[in-house]
Design an enzyme around this catalytic site. Sequence first.
Site, PDB file in Angstrom:
ATOM      1  N   ASP A  31      -7.425  13.355 -24.494  1.00 41.88           N
ATOM      2  CA  ASP A  31      -7.865  11.948 -24.420  1.00 41.88           C
ATOM      3  C   ASP A  31      -6.493  11.072 -25.311  1.00 41.88           C
ATOM      4  O   ASP A  31      -7.260  11.310 -26.483  1.00 41.88           O
ATOM      5  CB  ASP A  31      -9.196  11.691 -24.324  1.00 41.88           C
ATOM      6  CG  ASP A  31      -8.824   9.626 -23.478  1.00 41.88           C
ATOM      7  OD1 ASP A  31      -7.793   9.364 -23.725  1.00 41.88           O
ATOM      8  OD2 ASP A  31     -10.129   9.402 -23.209  1.00 41.88           O
TER       9      ASP A  31
ATOM     10  N   GLU B  75      -0.688   5.098  -0.411  1.00 45.14           N
ATOM     11  CA  GLU B  75      -1.512   6.525  -0.561  1.00 45.14           C
ATOM     12  C   GLU B  75      -0.374   7.210  -0.676  1.00 45.14           C
ATOM     13  O   GLU B  75       0.279   7.584   0.754  1.00 45.14           O
ATOM     14  CB  GLU B  75      -2.024   6.046   0.407  1.00 45.14           C
ATOM     15  CG  GLU B  75      -3.246   4.916   0.560  1.00 45.14           C
ATOM     16  CD  GLU B  75      -4.662   4.655   1.129  1.00 45.14           C
ATOM     17  OE1 GLU B  75      -3.987   5.301   1.894  1.00 45.14           O
ATOM     18  OE2 GLU B  75      -5.856   4.452   0.593  1.00 45.14           O
TER      19      GLU B  75
ATOM     20  N   ARG C 259      -1.376  -2.830 -17.941  1.00 49.93           N
ATOM     21  CA  ARG C 259      -2.351  -2.304 -18.336  1.00 49.93           C
ATOM     22  C   ARG C 259      -3.017  -1.376 -16.788  1.00 49.93           C
ATOM     23  O   ARG C 259      -2.342  -1.146 -15.879  1.00 49.93           O
ATOM     24  CB  ARG C 259      -4.130  -3.123 -17.591  1.00 49.93           C
ATOM     25  CG  ARG C 259      -5.029  -2.874 -17.785  1.00 49.93           C
ATOM     26  CD  ARG C 259      -6.153  -4.475 -18.145  1.00 49.93           C
ATOM     27  NE  ARG C 259      -5.404  -4.722 -19.598  1.00 49.93           N
ATOM     28  CZ  ARG C 259      -6.273  -3.920 -21.051  1.00 49.93           C
ATOM     29  NH1 ARG C 259      -7.052  -3.230 -20.769  1.00 49.93           N
ATOM     30  NH2 ARG C 259      -5.996  -4.426 -21.862  1.00 49.93           N
TER      31      ARG C 259
ATOM     32  N   THR D 253      -4.186   6.279 -21.784  1.00 51.60           N
ATOM     33  CA  THR D 253      -4.220   4.471 -21.071  1.00 51.60           C
ATOM     34  C   THR D 253      -2.829   4.091 -21.361  1.00 51.60           C
ATOM     35  O   THR D 253      -1.822   4.096 -22.354  1.00 51.60           O
ATOM     36  CB  THR D 253      -4.568   2.933 -21.766  1.00 51.60           C
ATOM     37  OG1 THR D 253      -4.773   3.767 -23.038  1.00 51.60           O
ATOM     38  CG2 THR D 253      -6.072   3.103 -21.414  1.00 51.60           C
TER      39      THR D 253
ATOM     40  N   TYR E 118       0.716  -1.093   0.434  1.00 45.75           N
ATOM     41  CA  TYR E 118      -0.108  -0.185   0.331  1.00 45.75           C
ATOM     42  C   TYR E 118       0.920   1.615  -0.245  1.00 45.75           C
ATOM     43  O   TYR E 118       1.652   1.531   0.626  1.00 45.75           O
ATOM     44  CB  TYR E 118      -0.594   0.183   1.340  1.00 45.75           C
ATOM     45  CG  TYR E 118      -2.351  -0.407   1.190  1.00 45.75           C
ATOM     46  CD1 TYR E 118      -3.247   0.277  -0.253  1.00 45.75           C
ATOM     47  CD2 TYR E 118      -2.816  -1.668   1.174  1.00 45.75           C
ATOM     48  CE1 TYR E 118      -4.463   0.725  -0.029  1.00 45.75           C
ATOM     49  CE2 TYR E 118      -3.987  -0.942   1.089  1.00 45.75           C
ATOM     50  CZ  TYR E 118      -5.049  -0.965   0.181  1.00 45.75           C
ATOM     51  OH  TYR E 118      -6.492  -1.817   0.448  1.00 45.75           O
TER      52      TYR E 118
ATOM     53  N   LYS F 148      -1.880   0.846 -25.148  1.00 43.86           N
ATOM     54  CA  LYS F 148      -2.254   0.122 -26.097  1.00 43.86           C
ATOM     55  C   LYS F 148      -0.966   0.107 -26.970  1.00 43.86           C
ATOM     56  O   LYS F 148      -0.359  -0.193 -26.488  1.00 43.86           O
ATOM     57  CB  LYS F 148      -3.151   1.007 -26.653  1.00 43.86           C
ATOM     58  CG  LYS F 148      -4.461   1.056 -26.172  1.00 43.86           C
ATOM     59  CD  LYS F 148      -5.584   2.074 -26.474  1.00 43.86           C
ATOM     60  CE  LYS F 148      -7.195   1.586 -25.531  1.00 43.86           C
ATOM     61  NZ  LYS F 148      -7.310   2.187 -23.908  1.00 43.86           N
TER      62      LYS F 148
END
Length: 425
Positions: free
Chosen positions: A210, A66, A245, A236, A64, A239
């Site tokens: 985008d 954060e 991912r 993303t 974790y 691609k």
Amino acid sequence: MTQKDSEAFYGPDFNALQAQDPDIAAVLISELVRQQKNLQLIASENFTSPAVLATMGSTLSNKYAEGYPGKRYYGGCEEVDKVEVIGIERAKALFGAEHANLQPHSGASANVAVYQAFTKPGDSVLAMSLPHGGHLTHGSKVNFSGKWFNIFSYGVRQEDELIDYDELRDNAIANKPKMICVGATAYPSLIDFETVRKICDEVGAIMWVDAAHFIGLVAGKAIPSPVPYADVVSFTTHKVLRGPRGGMILSKAEHAAAIDKAVFPGMQGGPIMSAVAGKAVALKECATPEYQAYAKNVIVNAKALAADLEKEGMRAVSGGTQTHLALIDIRSTGVNGKVADERCGASGIVLNKNSIPYDPETPAVTSGIRVGTAATTTQGMGVPEMSQIASFIARAIKDGGDENKAKAIRSEVNALTAKFPIYAR
Ligand code: DSN
């Protein structure tokens, strides 16, 4: 690839998985074989490197973290801090960006953060309509963006299927959006970022690009970059960019704090540090001459595939492509997009049905297919293979309803993909 080869690819950890959970292990093998044997033409997919895959299956997944490097809410982040700092620096250097955030879990998550950084619910946003190639997060009524924001849409001209920048400007002047979004999932042409910047300046709007589909081509210096023009660029990483991912955001320095706050704590909790490491690895790969050659070849192949499909009697929307994807109007075949998608699938060709601009069919049926060359180019295929692929697609659409003919095409597809093995050991 045999089961033994697949086990060799996944390594000793795979043997442990197989002993503990043979059901899931079997799917890992059969999915690998599916990717190896079929033609992967989904424009948003690619084959990431074994180095990137290694990060995804690493112990970084346990941590974790954060917050941001040096400012975390949990102890023990000294190692993952290194990964995120390296990734941020690589992203800034590769794209010439003033700020980078590698934490978004996906492209849609990155877009939620963009809305949050620059707008409030009820604000007006101008974006490309989904039926003309936009994305769900660009204001679709079934998405948070269409429910929470006052969305105005622009599309493409019917005559040439290109963005009409005069119409976009008129729309912006009339509706005074807080933010203008350019970028699409099914637009085969380049976007004129300079003109969009001028429109944004004229109406005082934030310029949001985008870039999910084409950022890999930008990384490989194969097409112009939106980074010098845009306030914010979201995308993303899986691609053409060929990473894990996930999502990423670049911005001007003046927006850095707003973007970081919008990602955490505004939209996400802990980042997926294994994915952040994968993004860092992919960014290093993108900075190589090999990747630049790859990005150029992706476009050469897409142009060839679009032209070859036209020779087979189908029509490339907007007359062809300048990117990694082509949108094909298949009405001349008498087969709709849904049936074509199914017939191609049965023939070993993985692609998707896609609405074409001004499509008379519903989005569930469509008059088109979308094809992309990111994955086949990673495999090493070139222009001669594109012509073979076009002929497979044409035969599958026209004859694929016949099970024996589909089987015959599938065996030719398997013979082709066997010459360009992926993840072979
Ligand atoms: N699902 C992606 C695509 O296929 O274009 C967009 O998010």
